[in-house]
Design a protein around this motif. Structure first.
Motif, short mmCIF file in Angstrom:
data_model
loop_
_atom_site.label_atom_id
_atom_site.label_comp_id
_atom_site.label_asym_id
_atom_site.label_seq_id
_atom_site.Cartn_x
_atom_site.Cartn_y
_atom_site.Cartn_z
N LEU A 57 0.69 -1.32 0.07
CA LEU A 57 0.02 -0.03 -0.05
C LEU A 57 0.70 1.30 -0.12
O LEU A 57 0.54 2.29 0.47
N LEU A 58 2.16 1.16 -0.60
CA LEU A 58 2.74 2.24 -0.55
C LEU A 58 2.66 2.86 -1.93
O LEU A 58 3.07 4.14 -2.28
N ASP A 59 2.11 2.29 -3.07
CA ASP A 59 1.99 2.75 -4.16
C ASP A 59 0.34 2.05 -4.58
O ASP A 59 -0.13 0.92 -4.07
N ARG A 60 -0.45 2.67 -5.70
CA ARG A 60 -1.48 1.98 -6.24
C ARG A 60 -1.29 1.38 -7.53
O ARG A 60 -0.68 1.87 -8.32
N PRO A 61 -2.16 0.26 -7.53
CA PRO A 61 -1.93 -0.30 -8.86
C PRO A 61 -2.83 0.69 -10.12
O PRO A 61 -3.65 1.46 -9.58
N THR A 62 -2.39 0.45 -11.16
CA THR A 62 -3.22 1.27 -12.13
C THR A 62 -4.62 0.60 -12.57
O THR A 62 -5.49 1.42 -12.88
N SER A 63 -4.74 -0.78 -12.39
CA SER A 63 -5.98 -1.40 -12.57
C SER A 63 -5.91 -2.67 -11.76
O SER A 63 -4.68 -3.24 -11.30
N GLY A 64 -6.93 -3.24 -11.37
CA GLY A 64 -7.20 -4.59 -10.71
C GLY A 64 -7.41 -4.51 -9.15
O GLY A 64 -7.58 -3.40 -8.78
N ARG A 65 -7.65 -5.61 -8.64
CA ARG A 65 -8.27 -5.67 -7.13
C ARG A 65 -7.13 -6.05 -6.35
O ARG A 65 -6.72 -7.18 -6.68
N LEU A 66 -6.85 -5.43 -5.25
CA LEU A 66 -6.05 -5.86 -4.26
C LEU A 66 -7.12 -6.01 -2.79
O LEU A 66 -7.38 -4.96 -2.29
N THR A 67 -6.86 -7.11 -2.29
CA THR A 67 -7.57 -7.38 -1.01
C THR A 67 -6.55 -7.90 -0.17
O THR A 67 -6.03 -8.91 -0.13
#
Ligand SMILES: Nc1ncnc2c1ncn2[C@@H]1O[C@H](COP(=O)(O)OP(=O)(O)O)[C@@H](O)[C@H]1O
Ligand SMILES: [Mg+2]
Length: 229
Positions: A57-67
């Protein structure tokens, strides 16, 4: 056992919207069960740190889902992300990033201070307990700058555990250590995994150490080759 981490088609591009836009992660799917001890391997530049920064959670993905720990992070604002990161994730980096003028104990207390805002006696005793676990109880009042590289990395490991994280992310944690210190730091991580059940993701180039993990995930050119995850 519950899954502590679910990555669903995670993509990451840098320089989005610019002429030099580049996609680094091309749709990563990965599920990690609570308590797993995972090695992440792959050539330099394949996207391992980019992936770890997203998972951490230091950077965000451009797309996709992170749980993470059952929480879908895609809808969270920055404040909620910061809170989730502080309470569920511990980091160990290649360079320990200790504050060199602070004592071992003060360094280990740091994540608790950031979360809580002011020092308490409980923080000091938690720090002392962790320093004992990494074999440094007699060093707690020494400044980090007076410790060896291996000792500093063990302080960093104690610090990563301060908030009782569900997930510990280690990016080449032994990459900067001599063989004996590297082994010691690795066995320490493995022992903490067994004793506390925390989940570990460890980026390493060391095949011997990787083979002592529960599972090895390979990353090649921003993809996990079929069959690995
Ligand atoms: N902030 C950034 N901006 C642009 N490109 C980046 C950035 N961070 C990393 N990269 C590029 O992404 C690729 C993967 O880098 P990284 O995740 O650090 O790989 P690894 O950790 O596997 O060596 C590399 O080509 C790197 O140059
Ligand atoms: Mg890297």
């Amino acid at each position: 056992m519950a899954d502590v981490l679910i990555l669903d088609k995670i993509r990451k591009s840098y320089n989005v919207g610019l002429p030099n836009e580049t996609e680094i992660l091309h749709g990563i799917d990965l599920t990690v069960a609570a308590g797993e001890f995972l090695a992440i391997m792959g050539p330099s530049g394949s996207g391992k740190s980019t992936l770890l920064n997203i998972i951490g959670l230091l950077d965000r993905p451009t797309s996709g889902r992170l749980t993470i720990a059952g929480e879908d992070t895609s809808g969270l604002d920055d404040e909620a992300i910061t809170r989730l990161r502080g309470r569920t994730i511990g980091f160990v980096f290649q360079y320990h990033h200790l504050i060199s003028a602070f004592t071992a104990r003060e360094n280990v207390m740091m994540p608790m201070l950031v979360d809580h805002g002011r020092p308490t006696p409980e923080m000091a005793s938690r720090a002392d307990e962790l320093l004992a676990r990494v074999g440094l109880e007699r060093w707690r009042d020494n400044p980090a700058s007076a410790m060896s590289g291996g000792q500093q990395q063990r302080v960093a490991i104690a610090r990563a555990l301060a908030m009782r994280p569900d997930l510990v992310l280690a990016d080449e944690p032994t990459g900067n250590l001599d063989t004996a210190s590297a082994n010691e730091a690795f066995q320490l991580l493995r022992r903490i995994n067994r004793e506390e059940g925390a989940t570990f993701l460890i980026v390493t180039h060391n095949l011997d150490l990787a083979h002592q993990c529960d599972r090895i995930i390979r990353i090649v050119d921003g993809r996990i080759p079929t069959g690995d995850a």
